[in-house]
Write a protein that holds these residues in place. Structure first.
Motif, PDB file in Angstrom:
ATOM      1  N   HIS A 119       0.815  -1.223   0.000  1.00  0.00           N
ATOM      2  CA  HIS A 119       0.000   0.000   0.000  1.00  0.00           C
ATOM      3  C   HIS A 119       0.845   1.268   0.000  1.00  0.00           C
ATOM      4  O   HIS A 119       0.367   2.348   0.349  1.00  0.00           O
ATOM      5  N   CYS A 166      -7.593   1.699  -4.717  1.00  0.00           N
ATOM      6  CA  CYS A 166      -7.266   0.465  -3.985  1.00  0.00           C
ATOM      7  C   CYS A 166      -8.322   0.239  -2.900  1.00  0.00           C
ATOM      8  O   CYS A 166      -8.835   1.207  -2.340  1.00  0.00           O
ATOM      9  N   CYS A 174      -7.986  -0.325   0.019  1.00  0.00           N
ATOM     10  CA  CYS A 174      -7.576   0.280   1.301  1.00  0.00           C
ATOM     11  C   CYS A 174      -8.073   1.721   1.415  1.00  0.00           C
ATOM     12  O   CYS A 174      -7.990   2.335   2.477  1.00  0.00           O
ATOM     13  N   CYS A 184      -1.733   2.482  -5.207  1.00  0.00           N
ATOM     14  CA  CYS A 184      -0.912   1.613  -4.336  1.00  0.00           C
ATOM     15  C   CYS A 184      -0.080   0.633  -5.178  1.00  0.00           C
ATOM     16  O   CYS A 184      -0.518   0.165  -6.230  1.00  0.00           O
TER      17      CYS A 184
END
Ligand SMILES: [Zn+2]
Length: 308
Positions: free
Chosen positions: A164, A174, A176, A181
């Motif tokens: 990440h 992403c 996340c 990332c």
């Protein structure tokens, strides 16, 4: 308990498969099983307990503990899951208490890439290194950092989320929550998506590497672009941590020809500080698919010893 007088169980929980192994004090797999990860979390917990129990029963000598690798951040001190992008609904679940109660054995939890690094450090390619970084390439990219012979955890225990690290400002979104990332460009799945985008063919990352090694031009173009991304991320890590070695784990790197690693190494050397290049080694994981379970079993052994 003396080291050799007991075995331990390693469990590697993945978004696709659950792997279990009974491991001896030399890191050898005495017995192992692999089952698909069920979508239902209750079924998953039942499978974890039943397969671990079967291995305990198979052990010719006593079992000292169970180690579990989880594909995301964990609270290792409390033995609780924090979260995982591919397995939802078990956030904050006290996994070690659950398994200890089910099996009557001490249980320990760790992030899966950190488990792989523990395995490589104890029995694999990282044995002789005090400063190394391990990256696991799969659906995402996991990471673990060893500094001065110890795993580096950071303030909250989650250090090592190399997948990440942003490598493209304003890049691909992403799960996340960030954009651009490293794992969106350099994981095995990223290579497969790139192949589909460029050729229209659904190929496994291992197949793409095999095609590249046999000289196929379309695979060569894909691998050129993919390895540019991989090397960009790793060179940054090398410049930050100045490791002795970087270990690459995942089916992508299991080819005996090592051509992919050689290409990545060349590109990293073109990007990182020359003073770091002299001794830097870029190596395939030697435990490969077993690194996670062997590492989880190693965790159980070292933590049981610490507490005894
Ligand atoms: Zn991300």
């Amino acid at each position: 308990m003396a080291q050799q007088q007991y075995n331990t169980i390693g469990i590697d929980i993945g978004g696709t498969n659950l792997r279990f192994a009974l491991v001896d004090h030399l890191g050898s797999l005495i017995a192992q099983t692999k089952v698909p990860t069920p979508k239902d979390n209750e079924a998953l917990l039942t499978l974890l307990a039943s397969h671990a129990r079967n291995l305990v029963l198979k052990s010719p000598i006593s079992v000292g503990g169970i180690g579990v690798g989880w594909p995301g951040p964990v609270d290792r001190k409390l033995g609780k899951i924090i979260k995982a992008p591919n397995i939802t609904g078990l956030e904050h679940f006290p996994l070690t208490s659950f398994l200890s109660k089910e099996l009557g054995l001490p249980c320990f939890l760790e992030n899966d890439a950190k488990c792989a690094a523990l395995g490589e450090k104890a029995y694999g390619a990282a044995k002789e290194y005090k400063h190394f970084v391990l990256l696991t390439f799969g659906t995402g990219i996991g990471g673990a950092i060893y500094i001065d012979d110890n795993l580096y955890y950071g303030k909250t225990g989650g250090a090592g989320e190399i997948g990440h690290m942003t490598i493209v400002e304003d890049g691909k979104p992403c799960p996340c929550g960030n954009k651009g990332c490293f794992e969106r460009y350099a994981s095995s799945i990223a290579l497969e998506r790139l192949a589909e985008e460029k050729t229209g063919n659904k190929l496994s990352s291992q197949q793409i590497v095999e095609d590249y090694e046999s000289g196929e031009a379309s695979a060569a173009n894909l691998i050129e672009r993919f390895t540019d991304h991989v090397a960009t991320g790793i060179a940054s890590i090398v410049n930050v941590f100045d490791p002795e070695a970087v270990l690459l784990s995942g089916g992508l790197f299991s080819s005996p020809h090592n051509t992919l690693i050689q290409l990545i190494e060349e590109k990293i050397r073109n990007r990182c500080f020359t003073s770091f290049q002299k001794t830097l080694k870029i190596l395939p994981s030697t435990l490969q698919g077993s690194a996670g379970i062997v590492g989880a079993a190693t965790l159980a052994r070292t933590e049981s010893l610490r507490k005894s």
